[in-house]
Design a protein around this motif. Structure first.
Motif, PDB file in Angstrom:
ATOM      1  N   LEU A   1       5.866 -46.927  89.435  1.00 40.16           N
ATOM      2  CA  LEU A   1       5.571 -46.112  90.709  1.00 40.16           C
ATOM      3  C   LEU A   1       6.896 -45.918  91.552  1.00 40.16           C
ATOM      4  O   LEU A   1       7.137 -45.033  91.988  1.00 40.16           O
ATOM      5  CB  LEU A   1       4.456 -46.624  91.577  1.00 40.16           C
TER       6      LEU A   1
ATOM      7  N   ILE B   1       7.444 -43.736  94.813  1.00 40.03           N
ATOM      8  CA  ILE B   1       6.367 -44.017  95.492  1.00 40.03           C
ATOM      9  C   ILE B   1       6.562 -45.412  95.784  1.00 40.03           C
ATOM     10  O   ILE B   1       6.285 -46.436  94.879  1.00 40.03           O
ATOM     11  CB  ILE B   1       5.074 -43.966  94.827  1.00 40.03           C
TER      12      ILE B   1
ATOM     13  N   GLN C   1       6.971 -49.216  98.596  1.00 38.89           N
ATOM     14  CA  GLN C   1       5.894 -50.125  99.218  1.00 38.89           C
ATOM     15  C   GLN C   1       4.684 -50.303  98.521  1.00 38.89           C
ATOM     16  O   GLN C   1       3.635 -50.657  99.308  1.00 38.89           O
ATOM     17  CB  GLN C   1       5.767 -49.490 100.789  1.00 38.89           C
TER      18      GLN C   1
ATOM     19  N   GLU D   1       2.547 -52.765  96.814  1.00 35.33           N
ATOM     20  CA  GLU D   1       2.342 -54.471  96.839  1.00 35.33           C
ATOM     21  C   GLU D   1       1.851 -54.858  95.566  1.00 35.33           C
ATOM     22  O   GLU D   1       2.381 -55.743  94.895  1.00 35.33           O
ATOM     23  CB  GLU D   1       1.322 -54.735  97.760  1.00 35.33           C
ATOM     24  N   ASP D   2       0.774 -54.220  95.034  1.00 38.69           N
ATOM     25  CA  ASP D   2       0.022 -54.799  93.932  1.00 38.69           C
ATOM     26  C   ASP D   2      -0.746 -53.542  93.437  1.00 38.69           C
ATOM     27  O   ASP D   2      -1.213 -52.775  93.776  1.00 38.69           O
ATOM     28  CB  ASP D   2      -0.935 -56.101  94.348  1.00 38.69           C
TER      29      ASP D   2
ATOM     30  N   ARG E   1      -3.467 -53.524  90.193  1.00 42.14           N
ATOM     31  CA  ARG E   1      -4.335 -54.011  89.104  1.00 42.14           C
ATOM     32  C   ARG E   1      -5.444 -53.036  88.369  1.00 42.14           C
ATOM     33  O   ARG E   1      -5.919 -52.266  89.005  1.00 42.14           O
ATOM     34  CB  ARG E   1      -5.508 -55.453  89.786  1.00 42.14           C
TER      35      ARG E   1
ATOM     36  N   ARG F   1      -1.302 -51.599 106.191  1.00 42.79           N
ATOM     37  CA  ARG F   1      -1.609 -52.057 104.667  1.00 42.79           C
ATOM     38  C   ARG F   1      -2.841 -51.145 104.454  1.00 42.79           C
ATOM     39  O   ARG F   1      -3.937 -51.344 104.948  1.00 42.79           O
ATOM     40  CB  ARG F   1      -1.843 -53.535 104.446  1.00 42.79           C
TER      41      ARG F   1
ATOM     42  N   GLU G   1      -8.820 -47.637  95.919  1.00 42.38           N
ATOM     43  CA  GLU G   1      -9.455 -48.009  94.720  1.00 42.38           C
ATOM     44  C   GLU G   1      -9.887 -46.639  93.993  1.00 42.38           C
ATOM     45  O   GLU G   1     -10.568 -45.776  94.246  1.00 42.38           O
ATOM     46  CB  GLU G   1     -10.969 -48.478  94.983  1.00 42.38           C
TER      47      GLU G   1
ATOM     48  N   ILE H   1      -8.575 -48.805  88.832  1.00 47.04           N
ATOM     49  CA  ILE H   1      -7.306 -49.157  89.543  1.00 47.04           C
ATOM     50  C   ILE H   1      -7.389 -49.660  91.100  1.00 47.04           C
ATOM     51  O   ILE H   1      -7.634 -48.742  91.760  1.00 47.04           O
ATOM     52  CB  ILE H   1      -5.994 -48.055  89.241  1.00 47.04           C
ATOM     53  N   GLU H   2      -6.730 -50.783  91.192  1.00 46.54           N
ATOM     54  CA  GLU H   2      -6.789 -51.040  92.717  1.00 46.54           C
ATOM     55  C   GLU H   2      -5.401 -51.231  93.149  1.00 46.54           C
ATOM     56  O   GLU H   2      -4.653 -52.079  92.366  1.00 46.54           O
ATOM     57  CB  GLU H   2      -7.619 -52.665  92.824  1.00 46.54           C
ATOM     58  N   MET H   3      -5.057 -50.455  94.170  1.00 44.35           N
ATOM     59  CA  MET H   3      -3.538 -50.591  94.490  1.00 44.35           C
ATOM     60  C   MET H   3      -3.583 -50.888  95.833  1.00 44.35           C
ATOM     61  O   MET H   3      -4.064 -50.496  96.863  1.00 44.35           O
ATOM     62  CB  MET H   3      -3.105 -48.995  94.075  1.00 44.35           C
ATOM     63  N   THR H   4      -2.656 -51.909  96.182  1.00 50.72           N
ATOM     64  CA  THR H   4      -2.324 -52.323  97.587  1.00 50.72           C
ATOM     65  C   THR H   4      -1.097 -51.954  97.804  1.00 50.72           C
ATOM     66  O   THR H   4      -0.351 -52.069  97.218  1.00 50.72           O
ATOM     67  CB  THR H   4      -2.643 -53.870  97.837  1.00 50.72           C
ATOM     68  N   PHE H   5      -0.779 -51.220  98.924  1.00 44.87           N
ATOM     69  CA  PHE H   5       0.338 -50.718  99.530  1.00 44.87           C
ATOM     70  C   PHE H   5       0.587 -50.664 100.810  1.00 44.87           C
ATOM     71  O   PHE H   5      -0.586 -50.633 101.791  1.00 44.87           O
ATOM     72  CB  PHE H   5       0.517 -49.472  98.694  1.00 44.87           C
ATOM     73  N   GLU H   6       1.766 -50.428 101.273  1.00 45.04           N
ATOM     74  CA  GLU H   6       1.975 -50.158 102.829  1.00 45.04           C
ATOM     75  C   GLU H   6       2.262 -48.528 102.996  1.00 45.04           C
ATOM     76  O   GLU H   6       3.108 -47.797 102.136  1.00 45.04           O
ATOM     77  CB  GLU H   6       3.271 -50.610 103.310  1.00 45.04           C
TER      78      GLU H   6
ATOM     79  N   LYS I   1       0.619 -40.840  99.124  1.00 46.43           N
ATOM     80  CA  LYS I   1       1.052 -41.777  98.112  1.00 46.43           C
ATOM     81  C   LYS I   1      -0.035 -41.836  96.894  1.00 46.43           C
ATOM     82  O   LYS I   1       0.392 -41.897  95.857  1.00 46.43           O
ATOM     83  CB  LYS I   1       1.131 -43.190  98.748  1.00 46.43           C
TER      84      LYS I   1
ATOM     85  N   ALA J   1      -0.092 -38.765  94.985  1.00 43.91           N
ATOM     86  CA  ALA J   1       1.165 -38.697  94.012  1.00 43.91           C
ATOM     87  C   ALA J   1       1.040 -39.623  92.905  1.00 43.91           C
ATOM     88  O   ALA J   1       1.407 -39.561  91.666  1.00 43.91           O
ATOM     89  CB  ALA J   1       2.483 -39.019  94.865  1.00 43.91           C
ATOM     90  N   ALA J   2       0.730 -40.985  92.974  1.00 48.41           N
ATOM     91  CA  ALA J   2       0.480 -41.829  92.089  1.00 48.41           C
ATOM     92  C   ALA J   2      -0.369 -41.506  90.746  1.00 48.41           C
ATOM     93  O   ALA J   2      -0.213 -41.499  89.703  1.00 48.41           O
ATOM     94  CB  ALA J   2       0.091 -43.170  92.659  1.00 48.41           C
TER      95      ALA J   2
ATOM     96  N   LEU K   1       1.518 -40.500  87.552  1.00 48.53           N
ATOM     97  CA  LEU K   1       1.095 -41.727  86.608  1.00 48.53           C
ATOM     98  C   LEU K   1       0.007 -41.958  86.056  1.00 48.53           C
ATOM     99  O   LEU K   1      -0.286 -42.382  85.104  1.00 48.53           O
ATOM    100  CB  LEU K   1       1.870 -42.747  87.309  1.00 48.53           C
ATOM    101  N   LEU K   2      -0.952 -42.134  87.070  1.00 46.23           N
ATOM    102  CA  LEU K   2      -2.165 -43.042  86.458  1.00 46.23           C
ATOM    103  C   LEU K   2      -3.192 -41.971  85.934  1.00 46.23           C
ATOM    104  O   LEU K   2      -4.125 -42.590  85.089  1.00 46.23           O
ATOM    105  CB  LEU K   2      -2.774 -43.554  87.976  1.00 46.23           C
TER     106      LEU K   2
END
Lengths: 84, 84
Positions: free
Chosen positions: A27, A32, A34, A36-37, A39, B2, B6, B44-49, B59, B62-63, B67-68
């Motif tokens: 990403l 893309i 910032q 953080e994580d 899963r 933050r 999901e 997919i769980e994505m944590t971001f700022e 974001k 776009a992801a 990509l996903l």
């Protein structure tokens, strides 16, 4: 009665998720930032027949434990919906 | 701020899902009967700022697109949650 279960199977929080880490890195390469994580787990939609809600829950639990998730590495949760 | 997204990526309804079909068959072998349909996708769980909700949505979109998910064979939907 017809039911629909939406089952989420995710890698345990305590474990590394290499697929998620790879996506996270990629990403960034796609600008893309910032993130953080990430899963990654499975999302399973199962439509089935059962006599009542109790039996429906039993079926989903059995399916999750016996086939859909690996309890050593994954956890599952689900939402049950009555279709008719 | 933050955010946590999901994201559900599922094979398009019009397409066969061979993985789901296999699971369906194997559930029967495990005596979990009356299963009509199983479809398997990713969760997919994505944590971001992000600066705000608008940027957060951009974001995630776009992801998903870059990509996903594979838009030829899959559809995606997501839920966005503010963490702080």
């Amino acid at each position: 009665m017809r039911f629909k279960a939406e089952i989420k199977v995710m890698p345990l929080k305590e474990l590394l998720d290499p697929q998620g880490k790879t996506v996270s890195k990629n990403l960034k390469n796609l600008n893309i930032t910032q993130v953080e994580d990430v899963r990654i787990g499975k999302n399973i939609e199962m439509t089935f027949e059962a006599n009542d809600e109790t039996q429906a829950n039993e079926k989903v639990e059995a399916a999750c434990k016996k086939l859909l998730s690996n309890m050593v590495m994954e956890s599952y949760e689900y939402r049950l919906e009555t279709l008719s």
